[in-house]
Design a protein around this motif. Sequence first.
Motif, PDB file in Angstrom:
ATOM      1  N   MET A   1       0.797  -1.193   0.000  1.00  0.00           N
ATOM      2  CA  MET A   1       0.000   0.000   0.000  1.00  0.00           C
ATOM      3  C   MET A   1       0.843   1.261   0.000  1.00  0.00           C
ATOM      4  SD  MET A   1      -3.314   0.089   0.164  1.00  0.00           S
ATOM      5  CE  MET A   1      -4.673   0.187   1.202  1.00  0.00           C
ATOM      6  N   SER A   2       1.974   1.240   0.630  1.00  0.00           N
ATOM      7  CA  SER A   2       2.806   2.430   0.678  1.00  0.00           C
ATOM      8  C   SER A   2       3.333   2.788  -0.703  1.00  0.00           C
ATOM      9  CB  SER A   2       3.947   2.247   1.669  1.00  0.00           C
ATOM     10  OG  SER A   2       4.926   1.390   1.142  1.00  0.00           O
ATOM     11  N   ASP A   3       3.541   1.778  -1.574  1.00  0.00           N
ATOM     12  CA  ASP A   3       3.967   2.043  -2.952  1.00  0.00           C
ATOM     13  C   ASP A   3       2.894   2.843  -3.695  1.00  0.00           C
ATOM     14  OD1 ASP A   3       6.495   1.157  -3.358  1.00  0.00           O
ATOM     15  OD2 ASP A   3       5.934  -0.779  -4.215  1.00  0.00           O
ATOM     16  N   ILE A   4       1.679   2.475  -3.516  1.00  0.00           N
ATOM     17  CA  ILE A   4       0.580   3.165  -4.189  1.00  0.00           C
ATOM     18  C   ILE A   4       0.444   4.582  -3.649  1.00  0.00           C
ATOM     19  CG2 ILE A   4      -1.909   3.191  -4.532  1.00  0.00           C
ATOM     20  CD1 ILE A   4      -1.824   0.149  -4.542  1.00  0.00           C
ATOM     21  N   ALA A   5       0.580   4.786  -2.358  1.00  0.00           N
ATOM     22  CA  ALA A   5       0.478   6.121  -1.767  1.00  0.00           C
ATOM     23  C   ALA A   5       1.627   7.005  -2.258  1.00  0.00           C
ATOM     24  CB  ALA A   5       0.501   6.026  -0.245  1.00  0.00           C
ATOM     25  N   GLY A   6       2.827   6.451  -2.386  1.00  0.00           N
ATOM     26  CA  GLY A   6       3.977   7.225  -2.889  1.00  0.00           C
ATOM     27  C   GLY A   6       3.796   7.624  -4.345  1.00  0.00           C
ATOM     28  N   MET A   7       3.276   6.664  -5.134  1.00  0.00           N
ATOM     29  CA  MET A   7       3.037   6.965  -6.553  1.00  0.00           C
ATOM     30  C   MET A   7       1.954   8.027  -6.694  1.00  0.00           C
ATOM     31  SD  MET A   7       3.106   3.127  -7.993  1.00  0.00           S
ATOM     32  CE  MET A   7       3.775   3.105  -9.628  1.00  0.00           C
ATOM     33  N   LYS A   8       0.943   7.936  -5.835  1.00  0.00           N
ATOM     34  CA  LYS A   8      -0.136   8.922  -5.898  1.00  0.00           C
ATOM     35  C   LYS A   8       0.378  10.312  -5.507  1.00  0.00           C
ATOM     36  CE  LYS A   8      -4.766   9.890  -4.471  1.00  0.00           C
ATOM     37  NZ  LYS A   8      -5.816   9.746  -3.517  1.00  0.00           N
ATOM     38  N   ALA A   9       1.232  10.393  -4.485  1.00  0.00           N
ATOM     39  CA  ALA A   9       1.803  11.675  -4.062  1.00  0.00           C
ATOM     40  C   ALA A   9       2.682  12.256  -5.174  1.00  0.00           C
ATOM     41  CB  ALA A   9       2.609  11.489  -2.782  1.00  0.00           C
ATOM     42  N   GLU A  10       3.477  11.385  -5.828  1.00  0.00           N
ATOM     43  CA  GLU A  10       4.335  11.852  -6.930  1.00  0.00           C
ATOM     44  C   GLU A  10       3.485  12.359  -8.097  1.00  0.00           C
ATOM     45  OE1 GLU A  10       7.890  10.152  -9.834  1.00  0.00           O
ATOM     46  OE2 GLU A  10       7.229   8.957  -8.123  1.00  0.00           O
ATOM     47  N   LEU A  11       2.424  11.634  -8.408  1.00  0.00           N
ATOM     48  CA  LEU A  11       1.534  12.047  -9.495  1.00  0.00           C
ATOM     49  C   LEU A  11       0.859  13.377  -9.162  1.00  0.00           C
ATOM     50  CD1 LEU A  11       0.269  11.331 -12.204  1.00  0.00           C
ATOM     51  CD2 LEU A  11      -1.524  10.097 -10.968  1.00  0.00           C
ATOM     52  N   ASP A  12       0.418  13.546  -7.919  1.00  0.00           N
ATOM     53  CA  ASP A  12      -0.195  14.810  -7.517  1.00  0.00           C
ATOM     54  C   ASP A  12       0.806  15.971  -7.649  1.00  0.00           C
ATOM     55  OD1 ASP A  12      -2.581  13.592  -6.951  1.00  0.00           O
ATOM     56  OD2 ASP A  12      -2.252  13.465  -4.771  1.00  0.00           O
ATOM     57  N   GLY A  13       2.060  15.704  -7.280  1.00  0.00           N
ATOM     58  CA  GLY A  13       3.096  16.729  -7.421  1.00  0.00           C
ATOM     59  C   GLY A  13       3.305  17.113  -8.875  1.00  0.00           C
ATOM     60  N   LEU A  14       3.328  16.102  -9.754  1.00  0.00           N
ATOM     61  CA  LEU A  14       3.492  16.369 -11.190  1.00  0.00           C
ATOM     62  C   LEU A  14       2.304  17.155 -11.744  1.00  0.00           C
ATOM     63  CD1 LEU A  14       4.963  12.955 -12.377  1.00  0.00           C
ATOM     64  CD2 LEU A  14       6.165  15.137 -12.195  1.00  0.00           C
ATOM     65  N   VAL A  15       1.114  16.830 -11.318  1.00  0.00           N
ATOM     66  CA  VAL A  15      -0.085  17.536 -11.785  1.00  0.00           C
ATOM     67  C   VAL A  15      -0.037  18.986 -11.320  1.00  0.00           C
ATOM     68  CG1 VAL A  15      -2.599  17.680 -11.510  1.00  0.00           C
ATOM     69  CG2 VAL A  15      -1.519  15.471 -11.974  1.00  0.00           C
ATOM     70  N   ARG A  16       0.376  19.211 -10.045  1.00  0.00           N
ATOM     71  CA  ARG A  16       0.492  20.595  -9.536  1.00  0.00           C
ATOM     72  C   ARG A  16       1.537  21.374 -10.327  1.00  0.00           C
ATOM     73  NH1 ARG A  16      -0.009  18.358  -4.533  1.00  0.00           N
ATOM     74  NH2 ARG A  16       2.249  18.244  -4.297  1.00  0.00           N
ATOM     75  N   GLU A  17       2.679  20.743 -10.604  1.00  0.00           N
ATOM     76  CA  GLU A  17       3.747  21.417 -11.357  1.00  0.00           C
ATOM     77  C   GLU A  17       3.258  21.779 -12.759  1.00  0.00           C
ATOM     78  OE1 GLU A  17       8.269  20.613 -13.013  1.00  0.00           O
ATOM     79  OE2 GLU A  17       7.395  19.212 -11.573  1.00  0.00           O
ATOM     80  N   GLN A  18       2.546  20.855 -13.383  1.00  0.00           N
ATOM     81  CA  GLN A  18       2.008  21.115 -14.719  1.00  0.00           C
ATOM     82  C   GLN A  18       1.017  22.280 -14.686  1.00  0.00           C
ATOM     83  OE1 GLN A  18      -0.115  17.803 -16.416  1.00  0.00           O
ATOM     84  NE2 GLN A  18       0.254  18.527 -18.518  1.00  0.00           N
TER      85      GLN A  18
END
Length: 124
Positions: A1-18
């Motif tokens: 589960m922690s892998d999915i939470a980390g990927m989700k946090a990274e994706l959210d960061g990328l979306v914010r940067e975009q």
Amino acid sequence: MSDIAGMKAELDGLVREQADRRALREQQGEEIKARSQEYMTKQVQAAERYVQHVREMAQRKTKSGWSTDRSHAEPASAFAAEEYPGPGGFAPPAPPARPGRDEPRSTRRPRTAAEEDEDFNNPW
């Protein structure tokens, strides 16, 4: 589960940067548009001032007796027409003829070998 939470946090960061980059790009685009509009406005104002100036000059010429229509213009005197045929009644005098340089080559006498050598050996 922690892998999915980390990927989700990274994706959210990328979306914010975009989204931030998009907002910055739009802001820069608006600034460029504003500067372009200001520049074009200044160009139009300068062109309008130029046209107004040309119109005022044309009115001054017609009021002072000058005319832009040359169909009825006459020279002030016969001397002025002959002596100064250029625009505005003035033309620079013709330069004096330079012997040997302004005459056609066919009428010049041929140069001797001594004259050729003299020109070639001249230190200045």
